[in-house]
Design an enzyme around this catalytic site. Structure first.
Site, PDB file in Angstrom:
ATOM      1  CG  HIS A 100      -1.732  -1.048   1.560  1.00  0.00           C
ATOM      2  ND1 HIS A 100      -1.310  -2.176   2.199  1.00  0.00           N
ATOM      3  CD2 HIS A 100      -3.049  -1.214   1.329  1.00  0.00           C
ATOM      4  CE1 HIS A 100      -2.325  -3.008   2.341  1.00  0.00           C
ATOM      5  NE2 HIS A 100      -3.400  -2.455   1.814  1.00  0.00           N
ATOM      6  CG  ASP A 103       1.857  -0.978   3.395  1.00  0.00           C
ATOM      7  OD1 ASP A 103       1.111  -0.583   4.298  1.00  0.00           O
ATOM      8  OD2 ASP A 103       1.525  -1.821   2.530  1.00  0.00           O
TER       9      ASP A 103
HETATM   10  C1  XLS Z   1      -7.579  -6.808   4.061  1.00  0.00           C
HETATM   11  C2  XLS Z   1      -7.061  -6.987   2.717  1.00  0.00           C
HETATM   12  C3  XLS Z   1      -5.890  -6.097   2.363  1.00  0.00           C
HETATM   13  C4  XLS Z   1      -5.705  -6.083   0.882  1.00  0.00           C
HETATM   14  C5  XLS Z   1      -4.909  -4.930   0.375  1.00  0.00           C
HETATM   15  O1  XLS Z   1      -8.376  -7.578   4.549  1.00  0.00           O
HETATM   16  O2  XLS Z   1      -6.755  -8.325   2.527  1.00  0.00           O
HETATM   17  O3  XLS Z   1      -4.743  -6.500   3.019  1.00  0.00           O
HETATM   18  O4  XLS Z   1      -5.130  -7.252   0.433  1.00  0.00           O
HETATM   19  O5  XLS Z   1      -5.472  -3.712   0.682  1.00  0.00           O
END
Ligand code: XLS
Ligand code: NI
Ligand code: NI
Length: 438
Positions: A100, A103
């Site tokens: 993200h 991150d």
């Molecule tokens: C959350 C999601 C997230 C996505 C990316 O439950 O899995 O981690 O994979 O935003």
């Protein structure tokens, strides 16, 4: 940059007899299974958020793992984190990663400053990717963490929030494109509702589609050639999430004419939350030519939320890889470990042991799926089960030439159905056992 995971060697394949915990027992990257190497078949990716950022904090307690990288300065931390990420990928032999925007670089006081931080980290990631021969499986924007997104992002009741989300996604697309990303994911943690008493569901979904259209058009205009994905999830953090499951997402995409632009990123634990099997979600995607990528993890049915545990259930990974092979394998996508260690597994070594467990379990899954296909009993059983559609009245039904009047005449003539055959579920489950355990 100093070595960060000092006590961890490069992880090698040593075979199932090895008692070295820091070795692969089943994942042998160069071993050919089904015509391609395991590395090519499995396309493992590291998730930046769980692996590099999450420290074990939960609703009842603070973090248990140290993810400070020896500094409190946010940008210094972001840089050290990047070096550590590539060290970890190198030690595990993982070729891809996913992030993200927030991150890789923390949010600053203004959007302008935040974007400048992203620019800086992008340069570093680009350099590290080239030096270490790594690729970006997908990027995404975190449009759920900041309090501004309390009522959603693309589905927020407030147009200013929509605009902010659009700006954030634009930037995330630019970074993903610049780093040569194979994909871009939409996962809308707060794109849903808590109660319909305060919600204009139609406007919210129309707006989400508008945002996705803008993102696709802009992405293509700046040369993004990768795949766009939606990652279904039924709930958590919202009570009801619009991208509930594969079938719901497909209906949404078709309604808004976005079905040619998006594929699905299927997550195992999200399937569980939707009361489906992981295989079901993958099958729906495959049958609709919408299979894209996978968030590899597993949940705990006794807990009931998105625990994002590392996948260690070989039965599930086998049925997953069976679907992946039948879908033609990964083209743009891969297996992203959207998985975190349990809060009590707080050491650096635990993170490596967890990745080893996940990678080995998917290696086993691939081997078993390949055996299932070579064995042929299950495929043949399914094929034979529908044999009545290959000739006579069944063929006419499938060809679309049978009329309802003709079927009535056929049924009247038949008297009653005498040709049912057993579904043999228990037998097929024992076939699975014999394939798995010899
Ligand atoms: C959350 C999601 C997230 C996505 C990316 O439950 O899995 O981690 O994979 O935003
Ligand atoms: Ni996910
Ligand atoms: Ni998830």
């Amino acid at each position: 940059m100093d070595e960060f995971f000092k006590n961890i060697p490069n992880i090698k394949y040593e075979g199932s007899k090895s008692d070295n915990p820091l070795s692969f027992k089943y994942y042998n990257p160069d071993e050919v299974i089904g015509g391609k190497t395991m590395k090519e078949q499995l396309k493992f990716a590291m998730s930046y958020w769980h692996t590099m950022c999450a420290n074990g904090v939960d609703m009842f307690g603070v973090g248990t793992a140290d993810k400070s990288y020896g500094t409190t300065d946010p940008m210094e931390q972001a840089e050290r984190k990047a070096y550590a990420a590539f060290e970890l990928m190198n030690k595990l032999g993982i070729e891809y990663y996913c992030f993200h925007d927030r991150d890789i670089a923390p949010e600053a006081d203004t959007l302008r400053e935040t974007n400048a931080r992203l620019d800086k980290i992008q340069v570093l990631l680009d350099k590290l990717m080239k030096e270490n021969n790594k690729k970006l499986l997908w990027g995404t924007a975190n449009c759920f963490g900041n309090p501004r997104y309390m009522h959603g992002a693309g589905t927020a009741p407030n147009a200013d929030v929509f605009a902010f989300a659009a700006a954030q996604i634009k930037k995330a697309l630019e970074i993903t494109t610049a780093l040569g990303g194979d994909g871009y994911v939409f996962w809308g943690g707060r794109e849903g509702y808590e109660t319909l008493l305060n919600t204009n569901m139609k406007l919210e979904q129309d707006n989400m589609a508008r945002l996705m259209r803008m993102a696709v058009d802009y992405g293509r205009s700046i040369g993004f050639k990768g795949a766009f994905y939606i990652e279904p999830k039924p709930k958590e953090p919202t009570k009801h999430q619009y991208d509930f499951d594969s079938a719901t997402v497909l209906a949404f995409l078709r309604k808004y004419g976005l079905d040619k632009d998006f594929k699905l990123n299927i997550e195992a634990n999200h399937a569980t939350l939707a009361a489906h099997t992981f295989q079901h979600e993958l099958r729906v995607a495959r049958d609709n030519d919408a299979f894209g990528s996978i968030d590899a993890n597993q949940g705990d049915v006794l807990l009931g939320w998105d625990t994002d545990q590392f996948p260690t259930n070989a039965y599930d990974t086998a049925l997953c890889m069976y679907e992946v092979i039948k879908a033609g394998g990964f083209t743009t996508g891969g297996l992203n470990f959207d998985a975190k260690v349990r809060r009590g597994s707080f050491t650096q070594e635990d993170t490596f042991l967890a990745y080893i467990a996940g990678m080995d379990t998917f290696a086993l899954g691939l081997k078993i799926a390949d055996k299932m296909i070579a064995d042929g009993r299950i495929d043949k059983f399914v094929d034979d089960r529908y044999a009545s559609y290959k000739e006579g009245i069944g063929k006419k039904i499938v060809d679309g030439t049978a009329t309802i009047q003709e079927l009535e005449a056929y049924a009247l003539e038949m008297g009653d159905v005498k040709s049912n055959i057993s579904g043999k579920q228990e037998y097929l489950e024992s076939v699975m056992n014999s394939i798995m355990f010899g």
